[in-house]
Scaffold this motif. Structure first.
Motif, PDB file in Angstrom:
ATOM      1  N   ILE A  33       0.718  -1.106  -0.107  1.00 32.13           N
ATOM      2  CA  ILE A  33       0.041  -0.120   0.044  1.00 32.13           C
ATOM      3  C   ILE A  33       0.871   1.348  -0.077  1.00 32.13           C
ATOM      4  O   ILE A  33       2.051   1.421   0.848  1.00 32.13           O
ATOM      5  N   LYS A  34       0.512   2.133  -0.738  1.00 31.64           N
ATOM      6  CA  LYS A  34       1.309   3.474  -0.845  1.00 31.64           C
ATOM      7  C   LYS A  34       1.126   4.086   0.494  1.00 31.64           C
ATOM      8  O   LYS A  34      -0.004   4.265   1.211  1.00 31.64           O
ATOM      9  N   ALA A  35       2.129   4.748   1.239  1.00 32.55           N
ATOM     10  CA  ALA A  35       2.042   5.405   2.318  1.00 32.55           C
ATOM     11  C   ALA A  35       0.870   6.552   2.324  1.00 32.55           C
ATOM     12  O   ALA A  35       0.357   6.595   3.180  1.00 32.55           O
ATOM     13  N   ARG A  36       0.914   7.505   1.190  1.00 32.06           N
ATOM     14  CA  ARG A  36       0.266   8.618   1.117  1.00 32.06           C
ATOM     15  C   ARG A  36      -1.403   7.916   1.163  1.00 32.06           C
ATOM     16  O   ARG A  36      -2.307   8.524   1.915  1.00 32.06           O
ATOM     17  N   ASP A  37      -1.618   6.772   0.446  1.00 30.50           N
ATOM     18  CA  ASP A  37      -3.013   6.462   0.370  1.00 30.50           C
ATOM     19  C   ASP A  37      -3.406   5.854   1.840  1.00 30.50           C
ATOM     20  O   ASP A  37      -4.497   5.649   2.210  1.00 30.50           O
ATOM     21  N   PHE A  38      -2.368   5.112   2.436  1.00 29.80           N
ATOM     22  CA  PHE A  38      -2.642   4.381   3.770  1.00 29.80           C
ATOM     23  C   PHE A  38      -2.964   5.597   4.730  1.00 29.80           C
ATOM     24  O   PHE A  38      -4.168   5.222   5.463  1.00 29.80           O
ATOM     25  N   LEU A  39      -2.366   6.617   4.852  1.00 32.37           N
ATOM     26  CA  LEU A  39      -2.685   7.477   5.771  1.00 32.37           C
ATOM     27  C   LEU A  39      -3.774   8.368   5.421  1.00 32.37           C
ATOM     28  O   LEU A  39      -4.588   8.633   6.420  1.00 32.37           O
ATOM     29  N   LYS A  40      -3.971   8.496   4.217  1.00 37.29           N
ATOM     30  CA  LYS A  40      -5.505   8.914   3.980  1.00 37.29           C
ATOM     31  C   LYS A  40      -6.695   8.239   4.366  1.00 37.29           C
ATOM     32  O   LYS A  40      -7.734   8.784   4.843  1.00 37.29           O
ATOM     33  N   SER A  41      -6.395   6.832   4.287  1.00 33.13           N
ATOM     34  CA  SER A  41      -7.454   6.080   4.571  1.00 33.13           C
ATOM     35  C   SER A  41      -7.814   6.144   6.131  1.00 33.13           C
ATOM     36  O   SER A  41      -8.950   5.834   6.629  1.00 33.13           O
ATOM     37  N   LEU A  42      -6.863   6.619   6.890  1.00 32.48           N
ATOM     38  CA  LEU A  42      -7.247   6.640   8.151  1.00 32.48           C
ATOM     39  C   LEU A  42      -7.971   7.654   8.619  1.00 32.48           C
ATOM     40  O   LEU A  42      -8.584   7.819  10.036  1.00 32.48           O
ATOM     41  N   ASP A  43      -8.301   8.473   7.679  1.00 34.09           N
ATOM     42  CA  ASP A  43      -9.123   9.978   8.111  1.00 34.09           C
ATOM     43  C   ASP A  43     -10.550   9.449   8.185  1.00 34.09           C
ATOM     44  O   ASP A  43     -11.429  10.201   8.821  1.00 34.09           O
ATOM     45  N   ALA A  44     -10.913   8.299   7.311  1.00 35.05           N
ATOM     46  CA  ALA A  44     -12.494   8.105   7.214  1.00 35.05           C
ATOM     47  C   ALA A  44     -12.672   7.241   8.604  1.00 35.05           C
ATOM     48  O   ALA A  44     -11.844   6.356   9.001  1.00 35.05           O
ATOM     49  N   PRO A  45     -13.925   7.632   9.159  1.00 38.28           N
ATOM     50  CA  PRO A  45     -14.298   6.877  10.429  1.00 38.28           C
ATOM     51  C   PRO A  45     -14.224   5.264  10.083  1.00 38.28           C
ATOM     52  O   PRO A  45     -14.721   4.788   8.995  1.00 38.28           O
ATOM     53  N   MET A  46     -14.208   4.643  11.420  1.00 33.37           N
ATOM     54  CA  MET A  46     -14.093   3.137  11.190  1.00 33.37           C
ATOM     55  C   MET A  46     -15.468   2.774  11.032  1.00 33.37           C
ATOM     56  O   MET A  46     -16.518   3.250  11.373  1.00 33.37           O
ATOM     57  N   GLY A  47     -15.584   1.834   9.753  1.00 36.93           N
ATOM     58  CA  GLY A  47     -17.024   1.109   9.632  1.00 36.93           C
ATOM     59  C   GLY A  47     -17.765   1.774   8.495  1.00 36.93           C
ATOM     60  O   GLY A  47     -18.602   1.407   7.901  1.00 36.93           O
ATOM     61  N   ASP A  48     -16.979   2.835   8.006  1.00 40.12           N
ATOM     62  CA  ASP A  48     -17.899   3.762   7.160  1.00 40.12           C
ATOM     63  C   ASP A  48     -17.643   3.004   5.811  1.00 40.12           C
ATOM     64  O   ASP A  48     -16.435   2.670   5.340  1.00 40.12           O
ATOM     65  N   LYS A  49     -18.692   3.056   5.128  1.00 38.13           N
ATOM     66  CA  LYS A  49     -18.670   2.295   3.653  1.00 38.13           C
ATOM     67  C   LYS A  49     -18.480   3.454   2.701  1.00 38.13           C
ATOM     68  O   LYS A  49     -19.014   4.376   2.779  1.00 38.13           O
ATOM     69  N   PRO A  50     -17.603   3.247   1.607  1.00 39.41           N
ATOM     70  CA  PRO A  50     -17.588   4.230   0.775  1.00 39.41           C
ATOM     71  C   PRO A  50     -18.635   4.596   0.051  1.00 39.41           C
ATOM     72  O   PRO A  50     -19.771   3.504  -0.154  1.00 39.41           O
ATOM     73  N   PRO A  51     -18.989   5.880  -0.345  1.00 41.08           N
ATOM     74  CA  PRO A  51     -20.257   6.248  -1.127  1.00 41.08           C
ATOM     75  C   PRO A  51     -20.480   5.239  -2.297  1.00 41.08           C
ATOM     76  O   PRO A  51     -19.351   5.027  -2.979  1.00 41.08           O
ATOM     77  N   LYS A  52     -21.801   5.071  -2.657  1.00 38.06           N
ATOM     78  CA  LYS A  52     -21.932   4.283  -3.797  1.00 38.06           C
ATOM     79  C   LYS A  52     -21.637   5.186  -5.233  1.00 38.06           C
ATOM     80  O   LYS A  52     -22.280   6.429  -4.994  1.00 38.06           O
ATOM     81  N   LYS A  53     -21.195   4.509  -5.901  1.00 33.97           N
ATOM     82  CA  LYS A  53     -20.662   5.419  -7.095  1.00 33.97           C
ATOM     83  C   LYS A  53     -21.589   5.032  -8.157  1.00 33.97           C
ATOM     84  O   LYS A  53     -21.941   3.952  -8.549  1.00 33.97           O
ATOM     85  N   ALA A  54     -21.850   5.948  -8.973  1.00 38.21           N
ATOM     86  CA  ALA A  54     -22.797   6.178 -10.261  1.00 38.21           C
ATOM     87  C   ALA A  54     -22.084   5.250 -11.258  1.00 38.21           C
ATOM     88  O   ALA A  54     -21.111   4.964 -11.337  1.00 38.21           O
ATOM     89  N   GLN A  55     -22.686   4.512 -12.000  1.00 42.09           N
ATOM     90  CA  GLN A  55     -22.293   3.481 -13.150  1.00 42.09           C
ATOM     91  C   GLN A  55     -22.401   4.152 -14.311  1.00 42.09           C
ATOM     92  O   GLN A  55     -23.310   4.805 -14.822  1.00 42.09           O
ATOM     93  N   GLY A  56     -21.520   3.621 -15.153  1.00 38.67           N
ATOM     94  CA  GLY A  56     -21.603   4.179 -16.673  1.00 38.67           C
ATOM     95  C   GLY A  56     -21.243   5.602 -16.904  1.00 38.67           C
ATOM     96  O   GLY A  56     -20.617   6.182 -16.041  1.00 38.67           O
ATOM     97  N   LEU A  57     -21.561   6.146 -17.954  1.00 34.06           N
ATOM     98  CA  LEU A  57     -21.375   7.278 -18.128  1.00 34.06           C
ATOM     99  C   LEU A  57     -21.798   8.386 -17.518  1.00 34.06           C
ATOM    100  O   LEU A  57     -21.288   9.500 -17.193  1.00 34.06           O
ATOM    101  N   SER A  58     -22.826   7.998 -16.715  1.00 33.99           N
ATOM    102  CA  SER A  58     -23.460   9.075 -15.810  1.00 33.99           C
ATOM    103  C   SER A  58     -22.457   9.300 -14.732  1.00 33.99           C
ATOM    104  O   SER A  58     -22.687  10.419 -13.900  1.00 33.99           O
TER     105      SER A  58
END
Length: 663
Positions: free
Chosen positions: A401-426
């Motif tokens: 894991i890249k250090a920058r990505d890892f440290l950034k991931s620690l900012d998100a509250p535990m248990g939080d799921k990433p927001p659902k992303k729109a699919q396709g061109l939308s």
């Protein structure tokens, strides 16, 4: 035609020195040229007339049928002759028409394509396989009969299906990977992601590739920890009983310029340790096992000392501070480690990570072995080929894991799921688009509506398929240039977006050559070593970048371009010090000369003239102000206090970077 001339004009013309009339002489000369041209055309036609090669074979009592003849240089023809179903080559001297069944000893060229074709026919290799090998094999000296693994292609080629509405086909390999190739198998584009009406096949292959990568992830760095003696690892229990394992390799050193970013990231990880142990069962290998290992060596000449020099070990307070912080964390979180001594293992590792360079054995200095900075220009680079070292962070389930990505991931509250992303061109906004000239696809720059990151996609209107291109093979040079321009624009945008703060500081502090037309629309910054013309010279033999012409085009379009010249990059982690890139201080001299010449320019036209012509060669002018300006630019490019080490600006040299304030 040549007998007729206008007699009325004779009296009006001056006499030629020989006594004849000038028009008569000119007309005669014209007729001679016409006659010479006709003779030449006859000779060319005679030369071009095809000899009856079959009759020549019969004359020399050679059995077989001529399949085709191939020109091999100015002096020879090669006849491909079919004899009882097998092909063979016969060489013909064009002057004497003598035949030989092998290449002449003094023949200066190669005839590999012809012999490859003969070999492929005699091996009964399908035409499609031959075409694919020629398309996908990228070696400069590819010899089919020596390098081609026919069984590999037959096994690897899983499917070949037409792409709806086009003359292109989708090709699936057991890599797994999926490509689109044209009708004649002369161009290919890898499909990395896809959506649209006909994306099912591509999604299936890419999903399988992702699954395989996940399965291989534990192997990526696992053999290192298998080789590492157990007493070298400190184990931190987690307050979360379901916490996954996480391995860290930490180095507290800051004594080397190349380790500046490594030190900064290590410090941030130690500061975040209370959060980390809540989420993971942490296993740490600290390179500094004793505080005295932080000491630095000062070597000085001493004629009275053995060997003529003396060594003094000096304290290194920054390293000692991190070492002590880590010891406090071990006590605070009750870390344990097996009893014994942490001794460097000797011998080659069982596995090499995919994409890493070959290493010898682990019996080397840990810094060299893990990060490879001191030995990156030698034959035994580090285990991880990392140009900008950060702490090594390894999750057995997903790999490194890249250090920058890892440290950034620690900012998100535990248990939080990433927001659902729109699919396709939308999920995207169309920024710009164009059409490829030699492929039935549109090229589109899309911007993700959530992350705002930009990416380049290709679109087939006939197949209603959107796909992100990966590797390409023999794409037409105009289409390749267009694809490169779009990718560079996306790369520059994403880079400036991610590192706006340090870049704004860098752009503000740097000395630049400013090309600013009246009422400029936008500002662009270009960081380049030596000069734009020198960058074009170095890139010529690899992949042309045409930086000078791109700069001129940007200015002609009404944009301001600010060129930031830096000198030799031999001190940067990414520099490879090849045959030309680190030869003395030549890059620095070119940069200083260029800056001085531009500084003396009186107007825009003169500045553009400098940009066009300021390259290698000529008399160098490396005095102030150029000397101090280039030294200043090179220094702040690696200045961690403004974040440029983190920004890794040298990875984006020669790109047009948008103004952070105009993003």
């Amino acid at each position: 035609m040549c007998k007729h001339h206008d007699k009325r004009s004779h009296a009006k013309q001056p006499l030629f020195k020989s006594g004849g009339y000038y028009p008569k002489f000119l007309h005669t000369l014209k007729c001679l040229f016409i006659l010479w041209g006709l003779c030449l055309a006859h000779l060319v036609a005679k030369e071009a007339q095809e000899i009856n090669w079959q009759a020549l074979l019969k004359q020399h009592h050679i059995p077989g049928k001529v399949v085709k003849s191939v020109d091999e240089g100015p002096d020879f023809k090669v006849l491909i002759v079919d004899h009882k179903g097998k092909w063979e080559a016969w060489w013909v001297d064009k002057q004497t028409l003598k035949l030989a069944n092998q290449r002449p000893d003094d023949y200066p060229y190669g005839a590999d394509p012809t012999y490859d074709e003969i070999w492929a026919h005699n091996q009964a290799i399908p035409t499609q396989i031959i075409k694919m090998w020629n398309l996908f094999y990228t070696g400069p000296y590819a010899t089919m009969r020596k390098d081609m693994d026919v069984s590999y292609f037959k096994k690897a080629l899983l499917s070949l299906k037409p792409l709806q509405g086009t003359d292109w086909q989708s090709v699936t390999f057991d890599g797994p990977s999926v490509w689109l190739i044209d009708e004649n198998t002369t161009q290919a584009i890898e499909v990395q992601q896809a959506f649209g009406d006909n994306a099912a096949l591509f999604k299936k292959i890419n999903a399988r590739a992702q699954t395989l990568r996940a399965k291989k992830a534990p192997l990526l760095f696992g053999s290192f920890f298998e080789a590492l003696p157990k007493p070298c690892l400190d184990h931190f229990p987690s307050t979360n009983p379901k916490a996954p394992d996480l391995y860290l390799v930490l180095n507290f050193d800051n004594s080397d310029l190349h380790y500046t970013n490594l030190y900064q990231r290590t410090k941030e990880i130690l500061e975040q340790f209370p959060t980390i142990v809540k989420r993971y069962r942490v296993h740490v290998f600290a390179l500094k096992q004793d505080i005295k290992s932080c000491d630095t060596k000062d070597i000085s000449d001493n004629p009275y000392a053995p060997g003529g020099y003396s060594i003094v070990y000096m304290n290194n307070p920054p390293c000692e501070a991190l070492f002590q912080s880590y010891q406090q964390l071990k006590a605070q979180f009750h870390a344990t480690s097996p009893k014994g001594t942490c001794v460097i293992p000797d011998g080659q590792l069982a596995e090499e990570p995919q994409g890493s360079k070959k290493v010898g054995d682990t019996g080397r200095n840990w810094e060299d072995f893990l990060f490879g900075i001191d030995s990156k220009h030698n034959d035994t680079p580090g285990y991880i080929d990392n140009n900008n070292p950060t702490p090594i962070i390894y999750n057995p389930k997903i790999g490194l894991i890249k250090a920058r990505d890892f440290l950034k991931s620690l900012d998100a509250p535990m248990g939080d799921k990433p927001p659902k992303k729109a699919q396709g061109l939308s999920a995207y906004k169309v920024v710009k688009k164009a059409s490829l000239s030699h492929a039935p696809f549109q090229i589109v720059l899309l911007q993700d509506k959530q992350s705002l990151e930009q990416s380049v996609w290709l679109y087939s209107p006939q197949a209603k398929l959107w796909f992100k291109p990966g590797r390409v093979r023999k794409l037409h040079k105009n289409d390749q240039a267009l694809l490169s321009d779009f990718k560079e624009e996306a790369s520059g945008y994403n880079y400036v977006k991610a590192y706006a703060k340090p870049l704004k500081t860098f752009f503000h502090k740097a000395h630049s050559i400013d090309l600013v037309p009246k009422n400029a629309k936008k500002n662009f910054y270009v960081i380049t070593s030596a000069s734009p013309a020198a960058a074009d010279d170095l890139a010529y033999y690899n992949t042309p970048i045409n930086l000078v012409s791109k700069i001129i085009k940007k200015v002609q379009q009404g944009n301001a371009v600010h060129i930031i010249l830096v000198g030799s990059l031999s001190q940067l982690p990414t520099d490879d010090c090849g045959d030309t890139s680190c030869d003395g201080d030549e890059e620095t001299w070119v940069a200083q000369t260029c800056f001085n010449a531009a500084n003396k320019a009186k107007n825009m036209a003169e500045k553009l003239g400098v940009i066009k012509n300021c390259g290698y060669g000529g008399d160098y002018d490396f005095k102030d102000p150029g000397e101090s300006a280039i030294a200043h630019n090179s220094t702040i490019l690696t200045d961690d206090s403004i974040g440029m080490f983190e920004a890794q600006g040298w990875n984006h040299l020669n790109e047009f970077l948008p103004d952070p304030d105009q993003q």
